[in-house]
Design a protein around this motif. Structure first.
Motif, PDB file in Angstrom:
ATOM      1  N   LEU A   1      11.628  -0.596 -11.761  1.00 13.24           N
ATOM      2  CA  LEU A   1      10.901  -1.549 -11.048  1.00 13.24           C
ATOM      3  C   LEU A   1      10.728  -1.017  -9.554  1.00 13.24           C
ATOM      4  CD1 LEU A   1       9.609  -4.484 -10.749  1.00 13.24           C
ATOM      5  CD2 LEU A   1      11.887  -5.295 -10.279  1.00 13.24           C
ATOM      6  N   CYS A   2      11.675  -0.494  -9.004  1.00  8.71           N
ATOM      7  CA  CYS A   2      11.433   0.048  -7.776  1.00  8.71           C
ATOM      8  C   CYS A   2      10.305   1.049  -7.523  1.00  8.71           C
ATOM      9  CB  CYS A   2      12.747   0.855  -7.216  1.00  8.71           C
ATOM     10  SG  CYS A   2      14.100  -0.302  -7.182  1.00  8.71           S
ATOM     11  N   GLU A   3      10.104   1.859  -8.567  1.00  8.81           N
ATOM     12  CA  GLU A   3       9.212   3.094  -8.677  1.00  8.81           C
ATOM     13  C   GLU A   3       7.768   2.476  -8.931  1.00  8.81           C
ATOM     14  OE1 GLU A   3       8.019   7.034 -11.261  1.00  8.81           O
ATOM     15  OE2 GLU A   3       9.829   5.987 -11.653  1.00  8.81           O
ATOM     16  N   GLN A   4       7.977   1.190  -9.700  1.00  8.79           N
ATOM     17  CA  GLN A   4       6.724   0.533  -9.897  1.00  8.79           C
ATOM     18  C   GLN A   4       6.020  -0.093  -8.776  1.00  8.79           C
ATOM     19  OE1 GLN A   4       6.926  -2.027 -13.086  1.00  8.79           O
ATOM     20  NE2 GLN A   4       7.041  -0.494 -14.829  1.00  8.79           N
ATOM     21  N   CYS A   5       6.946  -0.678  -8.038  1.00  9.93           N
ATOM     22  CA  CYS A   5       6.629  -1.329  -6.693  1.00  9.93           C
ATOM     23  C   CYS A   5       6.393  -0.438  -5.652  1.00  9.93           C
ATOM     24  CB  CYS A   5       7.717  -2.258  -6.156  1.00  9.93           C
ATOM     25  SG  CYS A   5       8.186  -3.605  -7.215  1.00  9.93           S
ATOM     26  N   ILE A   6       6.789   0.668  -5.409  1.00 10.03           N
ATOM     27  CA  ILE A   6       6.489   1.741  -4.477  1.00 10.03           C
ATOM     28  C   ILE A   6       4.996   2.328  -4.653  1.00 10.03           C
ATOM     29  CG2 ILE A   6       7.262   4.076  -3.676  1.00 10.03           C
ATOM     30  CD1 ILE A   6       9.768   3.427  -4.150  1.00 10.03           C
ATOM     31  N   GLU A   7       4.978   2.412  -5.997  1.00  5.74           N
ATOM     32  CA  GLU A   7       3.472   2.933  -6.592  1.00  5.74           C
ATOM     33  C   GLU A   7       2.378   1.783  -6.031  1.00  5.74           C
ATOM     34  OE1 GLU A   7       1.060   4.448 -10.400  1.00  5.74           O
ATOM     35  OE2 GLU A   7       3.307   4.362 -10.555  1.00  5.74           O
ATOM     36  N   PHE A   8       2.793   0.658  -6.415  1.00  5.27           N
ATOM     37  CA  PHE A   8       1.817  -0.600  -6.220  1.00  5.27           C
ATOM     38  C   PHE A   8       1.591  -0.648  -4.735  1.00  5.27           C
ATOM     39  CE2 PHE A   8       1.226  -5.013  -5.004  1.00  5.27           C
ATOM     40  CZ  PHE A   8       0.112  -5.290  -5.842  1.00  5.27           C
ATOM     41  N   LEU A   9       2.743  -0.553  -3.786  1.00  2.00           N
ATOM     42  CA  LEU A   9       2.341  -0.450  -2.253  1.00  2.00           C
ATOM     43  C   LEU A   9       1.583   0.397  -1.678  1.00  2.00           C
ATOM     44  CD1 LEU A   9       6.018  -1.423  -0.965  1.00  2.00           C
ATOM     45  CD2 LEU A   9       4.061  -2.823  -1.159  1.00  2.00           C
ATOM     46  N   GLU A  10       1.670   1.946  -2.496  1.00  2.00           N
ATOM     47  CA  GLU A  10       0.910   2.743  -1.957  1.00  2.00           C
ATOM     48  C   GLU A  10      -0.597   2.792  -2.340  1.00  2.00           C
ATOM     49  OE1 GLU A  10       0.817   7.954  -2.565  1.00  2.00           O
ATOM     50  OE2 GLU A  10       2.410   6.458  -3.460  1.00  2.00           O
ATOM     51  N   ARG A  11      -0.801   2.676  -3.835  1.00  2.00           N
ATOM     52  CA  ARG A  11      -2.260   2.939  -4.213  1.00  2.00           C
ATOM     53  C   ARG A  11      -3.161   1.876  -4.380  1.00  2.00           C
ATOM     54  NH1 ARG A  11      -1.008   6.604  -9.646  1.00  2.00           N
ATOM     55  NH2 ARG A  11       0.226   8.480  -8.496  1.00  2.00           N
ATOM     56  N   ARG A  12      -2.310   0.423  -4.340  1.00  2.00           N
ATOM     57  CA  ARG A  12      -3.284  -0.779  -3.870  1.00  2.00           C
ATOM     58  C   ARG A  12      -3.000  -1.458  -2.718  1.00  2.00           C
ATOM     59  NH1 ARG A  12      -3.053  -4.821  -8.820  1.00  2.00           N
ATOM     60  NH2 ARG A  12      -4.447  -5.596  -7.335  1.00  2.00           N
ATOM     61  N   LEU A  13      -1.985  -2.101  -2.383  1.00  2.00           N
ATOM     62  CA  LEU A  13      -1.748  -2.752  -1.143  1.00  2.00           C
ATOM     63  C   LEU A  13      -1.986  -1.994   0.034  1.00  2.00           C
ATOM     64  CD1 LEU A  13      -0.673  -5.699  -0.651  1.00  2.00           C
ATOM     65  CD2 LEU A  13       1.463  -4.694   0.163  1.00  2.00           C
ATOM     66  N   VAL A  14      -1.249  -1.014   0.538  1.00  2.00           N
ATOM     67  CA  VAL A  14      -1.693  -0.327   1.802  1.00  2.00           C
ATOM     68  C   VAL A  14      -3.073   0.220   1.862  1.00  2.00           C
ATOM     69  CG1 VAL A  14      -0.829   1.361   3.427  1.00  2.00           C
ATOM     70  CG2 VAL A  14       0.736  -0.028   2.039  1.00  2.00           C
ATOM     71  N   GLN A  15      -3.347   0.568   0.685  1.00  2.00           N
ATOM     72  CA  GLN A  15      -4.678   1.394   0.753  1.00  2.00           C
ATOM     73  C   GLN A  15      -5.940   0.449   0.953  1.00  2.00           C
ATOM     74  OE1 GLN A  15      -6.617   2.982  -3.085  1.00  2.00           O
ATOM     75  NE2 GLN A  15      -5.742   4.865  -2.242  1.00  2.00           N
ATOM     76  N   GLN A  16      -5.828  -0.651   0.244  1.00  2.00           N
ATOM     77  CA  GLN A  16      -6.831  -1.781   0.401  1.00  2.00           C
ATOM     78  C   GLN A  16      -6.640  -2.263   1.536  1.00  2.00           C
ATOM     79  OE1 GLN A  16      -7.239  -5.169  -2.552  1.00  2.00           O
ATOM     80  NE2 GLN A  16      -6.852  -3.626  -4.111  1.00  2.00           N
ATOM     81  N   LEU A  17      -5.524  -2.815   2.341  1.00  2.00           N
ATOM     82  CA  LEU A  17      -5.347  -3.351   3.681  1.00  2.00           C
ATOM     83  C   LEU A  17      -5.986  -2.145   4.859  1.00  2.00           C
ATOM     84  CD1 LEU A  17      -1.696  -4.475   3.761  1.00  2.00           C
ATOM     85  CD2 LEU A  17      -3.903  -5.721   3.585  1.00  2.00           C
ATOM     86  N   ASN A  18      -5.738  -0.943   4.609  1.00  2.00           N
ATOM     87  CA  ASN A  18      -6.299  -0.093   5.407  1.00  2.00           C
ATOM     88  C   ASN A  18      -7.751   0.370   5.420  1.00  2.00           C
ATOM     89  OD1 ASN A  18      -4.092   0.524   6.804  1.00  2.00           O
ATOM     90  ND2 ASN A  18      -3.227   2.134   5.738  1.00  2.00           N
ATOM     91  N   SER A  19      -8.162   0.115   4.235  1.00  2.00           N
ATOM     92  CA  SER A  19      -9.607   0.467   4.129  1.00  2.00           C
ATOM     93  C   SER A  19     -10.482  -1.087   4.547  1.00  2.00           C
ATOM     94  CB  SER A  19      -9.778   0.767   2.469  1.00  2.00           C
ATOM     95  OG  SER A  19      -9.482  -0.151   1.714  1.00  2.00           O
ATOM     96  N   SER A  20      -9.888  -2.025   4.840  1.00  2.00           N
ATOM     97  CA  SER A  20     -10.663  -3.295   4.867  1.00  2.00           C
ATOM     98  C   SER A  20     -11.008  -3.424   6.533  1.00  2.00           C
ATOM     99  CB  SER A  20      -9.583  -4.628   4.952  1.00  2.00           C
ATOM    100  OG  SER A  20     -10.214  -5.326   5.197  1.00  2.00           O
ATOM    101  N   VAL A  21     -12.266  -3.887   6.564  1.00  2.00           N
ATOM    102  CA  VAL A  21     -12.883  -3.877   7.916  1.00  2.00           C
ATOM    103  C   VAL A  21     -12.142  -5.211   8.633  1.00  2.00           C
ATOM    104  CG1 VAL A  21     -15.163  -3.153   7.366  1.00  2.00           C
ATOM    105  CG2 VAL A  21     -14.678  -5.698   7.011  1.00  2.00           C
ATOM    106  N   GLU A  22     -11.356  -5.982   7.853  1.00  2.00           N
ATOM    107  CA  GLU A  22     -10.398  -7.105   8.775  1.00  2.00           C
ATOM    108  C   GLU A  22      -9.297  -6.772   9.355  1.00  2.00           C
ATOM    109  OE1 GLU A  22     -10.393 -10.653   6.231  1.00  2.00           O
ATOM    110  OE2 GLU A  22     -11.817  -9.748   4.960  1.00  2.00           O
TER     111      GLU A  22
END
Length: 678
Positions: free
Chosen positions: A178-199
């Motif tokens: 679960l830890c590995e899945q969450c780290i991958e989720f933070l990296e590839r989805r959450l942080v990537q989407q936040l940093n690519s957003s104009v908001e």
């Protein structure tokens, strides 16, 4: 009977915290105004009156003797610990016997650390810090002090109940998949989407981590981010716990007798619930299904049902917390760099924390570089060095001259009010560099101080002032925060109940008893990474564990807390190994060094610290970072790691078996298949 006070040399109260007993004692002694709206100033006056003789005495000793007392005990056994940080005097008091001198000194240093995290380099200017800690507006002052008091209350609670804050190291939740899945989720989805957003309004998410109570489920840092220091991470956990406190009563009921969550119970197995559908009836049916099969404990079901009824307060996007953390650049370490902290609750007890880099953070780097140069120059001039010998430090005042000229010029085109800095810098240049000027001598010391104050003023305008330029735009939009919150809730919805129980029973002693008979408890810490592992300690009347129930478990817990305190006292005196017998128990403490291949390095003579030195730990003063530097001097070019192991055995176990257990346990904990710290 507990209190902590911050004051000036003139006995002006900058902050106070008291427990109800101490407050009642002051009100009985001096009386308190009962008029509406006058309670706070009246209590301030009483506090100031009570401590004024001590503060004045301390100041007089410094003025006349160049020295002062750091601790004293009164006839009624009240302990007072004092420490002067620049122009602020910290005083911690205990009158109920629950805290000793070391505890009070640690509380002082932790309070100073929290103030540095909240106010950054403003703490380097006494006059500016006084204004920050004691705003003119009474309501604003009360609000600020209430926040600081809450942080101190939260720390005190965590230190008395959480092993990670006892040893000042971060504890991870042990579930590799679960830890590995969450780290991958933070990296590839959450942080990537936040940093690519104009908001994101120019902010960049550099760190994202998930907390389950105080335990770390997953941590991700972007490639451009520096490593987050353990002291800063622990301070942020305190802040997150203060914002969204854990509901310990529900958690204790929910963790009762659920050994399957820690992998120690062979008779039951955890199965995550399926994701809820859009149908309300289906959602209700899912909630009513038991997540543990073969048996269903009514208390567990009660806890799970209670969790669904608790409302999670929505994040407040209007006020992300400004925090100041250490950053490592290729040029070196830069403390107190500005970040924005977003604390987004997912469910009660589970929180997502985002740390963002703000667009104007480069200003803070420049300010710190200039402050460091003027501080070094001031020190050399105070030591009697003049002329060229006073300017030999790196960076030299000649190196920063042109950089500071460009810095001030750049500020002129912004909304920052830099006229006063320009005037002071012009006068400094005339005195230091002009052909007919005085040059580098002691007369320049006041101007060094003045330059530092003006630089801190610029820093305050940029990062702390309510009217900071474009401050309203420097935050992730409310919609972006809500999407981040919803994305992670969707990811963890099947695991939330499991995680809340797991946080209370991360690992248990059951899995170690077969290999180490007679072992009652242990704590192992990797001081190189600031992380720890220890069996869970549960001491409530409702919860039964390997340590027993209620009073028995509380007795063992008190022994563990005492062992840590004893080990620190011996470590302060230069001992890296401690073994002692206490009634029916046998305690061991070991500190050792290894290289990166796991080879144990030879022991060296440990440094001996004075009694009034900063407390050993990682929150307020990173003793272990300095210890690693000290040891690495004899191992140049080699990566050195530092570890600690504390064990509690039954006293009937032979000493040679206990020492054998300690060696085997240290090796077993770092096996790749078991080690949660790698």
């Amino acid at each position: 009977m507990k209190a902590l006070l911050i004051s000036t040399e003139s006995a002006e109260v900058l902050f106070h915290w008291t427990d109800p007993e101490f407050q009642q004692n002051i009100q009985e002694q001096y009386g308190a105004s009962q008029e509406e709206g006058h309670g706070l100033p009246a209590f301030e006056d009483s506090i100031s009156t009570l401590f004024a003789p001590i503060i004045i005495s301390c100041s007089s000793m410094v003025d006349r003797l160049g020295d002062s007392y750091t601790c004293f005990t009164t006839e009624n056994n009240h302990i007072y610990v004092l420490h002067q940080f620049d122009e602020c005097l910290y005083i911690a008091v205990n009158g109920d016997g629950e805290e000793d001198e070391d505890d009070l000194r640690r509380k002082i240093y932790v309070m100073k650390k929290m103030i540095e995290v909240l106010f950054g380099m403003v703490t380097l200017s006494g006059s500016l810090l006084r204004r920050e800690l004691r705003p003119q507006d009474t309501e604003q002052r009360a609000q600020l002090w209430k926040h600081l008091q809450g942080l101190l209350d939260t720390y005190s609670y965590l230190r008395g109940n959480d092993q990670s804050f006892l040893v000042e190291a971060v504890e991870r939740l042990i579930h590799p998949t679960l830890c590995e899945q969450c780290i991958e989720f933070l990296e590839r989805r959450l942080v990537q989407q936040l940093n690519s957003s104009v908001e994101r309004a120019g902010e960049e998410v550099q760190h994202a981590f998930i907390l389950v109570h105080t335990k770390l489920l997953a941590f991700y840092s972007s490639r451009s981010a520096s490593t987050l220091a353990t002291s800063d991470l622990l301070a942020l956990i305190i802040m997150a716990q203060k914002m969204y406190p854990s509901n310990m009563d529900i958690d204790d009921r929910g963790s009762e007798d659920v050994e399957s969550t820690s992998g120690s119970g062979p008779e039951s197995f955890y199965t995550p619930q399926p994701s809820p559908t859009n149908s309300s009836s289906s959602e209700k049916q899912v909630r009513e299904e038991a997540s543990v099969f073969e048996f269903v404990d009514p208390d567990i079901q009660m806890a799970e049902d209670s969790l669904h009824t608790l409302d999670v307060p929505p994040p407040d996007p209007s006020t992300p917390r400004r925090v100041f953390l250490e950053v490592a650049h290729k040029e070196g370490l830069y403390p107190m760099m500005p970040h924005s902290m977003y604390c987004l609750p997912l469910w009660p007890g589970i929180t997502l924390v985002l740390l963002t880099k703000i667009p104007t953070s480069a200003v803070a780097v420049s300010v710190y570089m200039f402050l460091e140069a003027f501080a070094k120059l001031e020190k050399r001039l105070s030591e009697g060095q003049e002329g060229s010998s006073a300017t030999r430090s790196q960076p030299t005042i000649h190196d920063i001259r042109s950089k500071l000229d460009k810095f001030i010029k750049a500020l002129g085109s912004s909304e920052i009010q830099s006229a006063q800095l320009q005037n002071v810098w012009s006068e400094f240049k005339y005195r230091a560099f002009a052909r007919g000027g005085p040059g580098f001598n002691k007369d320049l010391i006041p101007w060094c101080k003045n330059m530092k104050t003006q630089l801190c003023t610029i820093y305050r305008q940029c990062f702390l002032s309510d009217s900071a330029p474009a401050d309203a735009a420097r935050r992730l939009s409310p919609g972006l925060q809500e999407r981040a919150q919803a994305m992670l809730q969707e990811k963890l919805i099947d695991w939330k109940d499991f995680l809340l129980v797991k946080s209370k029973r991360n690992i248990t002693m059951v899995s170690y008893l077969e290999d180490f008979p007679g072992l009652i408890h242990f704590i192992c810490v990797d001081r190189s990474t600031g992380q720890m592992i220890a069996p869970s300690l549960s001491v409530t009347e409702r919860t039964t564990s390997e340590l027993g129930k209620g009073a028995v478990a509380q007795f063992i817990k008190s022994k563990v807390w005492r062992l840590v305190s004893t080990a620190r006292r011996y470590l302060q005196k230069g001992y890296s190994t401690v073994t002692l017998r206490d009634g029916d128990f046998y305690f061991c403490y070991f500190l050792w060094f290894e290289n990166e291949t796991g080879y144990k390095l030879e022991a060296v003579e440990m440094p001996v610290l004075p009694d009034d030195s900063a407390p050993i730990g990682m929150i307020a003063w990173d003793y272990y970072r300095k210890l690693l530097r000290y040891y690495s001097k004899s191992h140049q070019g080699e990566v050195v790691k530092c570890y600690e192991l504390l064990t509690v055995h039954l006293g009937v176990i032979p000493t040679e078996i206990i020492l054998q257990h300690c060696r085997q346990l240290a090796s077993k904990l770092w096996e790749p298949s078991r080690n949660p710290l790698l």
